[in-house]
Write a protein that holds these residues in place. Structure first.
Motif, short mmCIF file in Angstrom:
data_model
loop_
_atom_site.label_atom_id
_atom_site.label_comp_id
_atom_site.label_asym_id
_atom_site.label_seq_id
_atom_site.Cartn_x
_atom_site.Cartn_y
_atom_site.Cartn_z
N GLU A 75 77.73 39.19 62.49
CA GLU A 75 77.42 40.10 61.38
C GLU A 75 75.91 40.17 61.14
N LEU A 76 75.25 39.03 61.20
CA LEU A 76 73.79 39.01 61.05
C LEU A 76 73.13 39.79 62.18
N GLU A 77 73.64 39.61 63.38
CA GLU A 77 73.08 40.31 64.55
C GLU A 77 73.25 41.82 64.42
N ARG A 78 74.43 42.26 64.00
CA ARG A 78 74.66 43.71 63.84
C ARG A 78 73.78 44.30 62.76
N CYS A 79 73.62 43.61 61.66
CA CYS A 79 72.76 44.08 60.58
C CYS A 79 71.31 44.17 61.07
N SER A 90 49.99 39.31 66.91
CA SER A 90 49.58 40.60 67.46
C SER A 90 49.01 40.44 68.86
N GLY A 91 49.46 41.32 69.75
CA GLY A 91 48.99 41.31 71.13
C GLY A 91 49.80 40.42 72.03
N ASP A 92 50.58 39.51 71.47
CA ASP A 92 51.41 38.61 72.25
C ASP A 92 52.87 38.92 71.98
N GLN A 93 53.72 38.30 72.72
CA GLN A 93 55.14 38.42 72.47
C GLN A 93 55.68 37.06 72.01
N HIS A 94 54.89 36.34 71.24
CA HIS A 94 55.29 35.05 70.72
C HIS A 94 55.99 35.27 69.39
N VAL A 95 57.13 34.66 69.23
CA VAL A 95 57.89 34.83 68.01
C VAL A 95 58.21 33.46 67.45
N GLN A 96 57.96 33.27 66.16
CA GLN A 96 58.35 32.06 65.47
C GLN A 96 59.42 32.47 64.48
N GLY A 97 60.62 32.02 64.67
CA GLY A 97 61.73 32.43 63.83
C GLY A 97 62.92 32.74 64.72
N ASP A 98 63.88 33.45 64.17
CA ASP A 98 65.08 33.79 64.93
C ASP A 98 64.78 34.88 65.94
N ILE A 99 65.31 34.73 67.12
CA ILE A 99 65.27 35.80 68.11
C ILE A 99 66.61 35.76 68.83
N ARG A 100 67.19 36.90 68.99
CA ARG A 100 68.49 36.98 69.66
C ARG A 100 68.34 37.90 70.86
N VAL A 101 68.89 37.48 71.98
CA VAL A 101 68.89 38.28 73.19
C VAL A 101 70.33 38.67 73.44
N HIS A 102 70.58 39.98 73.59
CA HIS A 102 71.94 40.48 73.67
C HIS A 102 72.02 41.55 74.75
N ALA A 103 73.04 41.49 75.56
CA ALA A 103 73.25 42.51 76.60
C ALA A 103 74.58 43.20 76.34
N GLU A 104 74.61 44.50 76.62
CA GLU A 104 75.84 45.27 76.45
C GLU A 104 76.11 46.10 77.68
N GLN A 105 77.34 46.48 77.85
CA GLN A 105 77.78 47.42 78.88
C GLN A 105 77.30 47.03 80.28
N ALA A 129 61.50 43.04 62.11
CA ALA A 129 61.83 43.64 60.82
C ALA A 129 63.34 43.63 60.60
N GLY A 130 64.11 43.97 61.62
CA GLY A 130 65.57 43.93 61.51
C GLY A 130 66.08 42.53 61.21
N ALA A 131 65.52 41.54 61.92
CA ALA A 131 65.92 40.15 61.68
C ALA A 131 65.57 39.72 60.27
N ALA A 132 64.43 40.18 59.76
CA ALA A 132 64.03 39.83 58.40
C ALA A 132 65.02 40.36 57.38
N VAL A 133 65.49 41.59 57.58
CA VAL A 133 66.48 42.17 56.66
C VAL A 133 67.75 41.33 56.68
N ALA A 134 68.24 41.02 57.87
CA ALA A 134 69.49 40.27 57.98
C ALA A 134 69.38 38.87 57.38
N THR A 135 68.26 38.19 57.59
CA THR A 135 68.14 36.82 57.10
C THR A 135 67.75 36.74 55.63
N ALA A 136 67.13 37.78 55.10
CA ALA A 136 66.71 37.74 53.69
C ALA A 136 67.83 38.14 52.73
N ALA A 137 68.79 38.94 53.21
CA ALA A 137 69.87 39.41 52.33
C ALA A 137 70.55 38.23 51.66
#
Length: 155
Positions: free
Chosen positions: A69-73, A115-130, A13-21
């Motif tokens: 910026e897209l990632e933060r949004c 549903s039920g899987d962790q398969h994603v078609q589209g953008d996915i970002r993996v980010h580590a902090e601290q 949902a977050g990725a959809a907001v960032a990419t649709a804006a």
């Protein structure tokens, strides 16, 4: 604590907001998410619409947004979805998750989650902090193509 499936749904949902804006898909996604966040409360829905508009304006104010910026949004809206789902209990949470899955399935810019899987078609970002570690395991084909640039709304 949300399940991994619900966290993945929130990230989509977050990725959809960032990419649709700024694209032709924005108004439709904005309206559907405003309704989803409102969950029958008009004031809450209107507040969500105002926040979505503010996020889109901020994201597009400097022209074409950078990847960061897209990632933060996307992360901010992921967190907003997580907070909303965490406030709900059992049946209400299940219904909200079902509604969000359906909303994202209708959205052309949203990553597709099966549903039920962790398969994603589209953008996915993996980010580590601290000092944390982030990784993605890919089992299958990977295809890369650049996303379309956002279109600044006429105003």
């Amino acid at each position: 604590m949300l399940t991994e499936e619900l966290l993945t749904l929130a990230a989509a949902a977050g990725a959809a907001v960032a990419t649709a804006a700024g694209t032709d898909a924005w108004e439709g996604l904005r309206a559907r998410l405003g309704h989803w966040f409102g969950r029958g409360d008009g004031r809450r829905g209107e507040a969500a619409l105002a926040e979505l508009d503010g996020s889109a304006a901020e994201l597009l104010e400097g022209g074409t947004p950078t990847g960061g910026e897209l990632e933060r949004c996307g992360a901010a809206w992921r967190d907003r979805v997580v907070a909303t789902l965490e406030r709900l209990d059992g049946p209400d949470r299940d219904e909200a998750a079902h509604d969000l899955r359906r909303l994202l399935a209708e959205e052309p810019t949203a990553p597709k989650i099966h549903s039920g899987d962790q398969h994603v078609q589209g953008d996915i970002r993996v980010h580590a902090e601290q000092g944390s570690l982030a990784a993605a395991l890919i089992n299958g084909n990977v295809h890369f193509s650049p996303p379309p640039p956002p279109v600044r709304p006429e105003g």
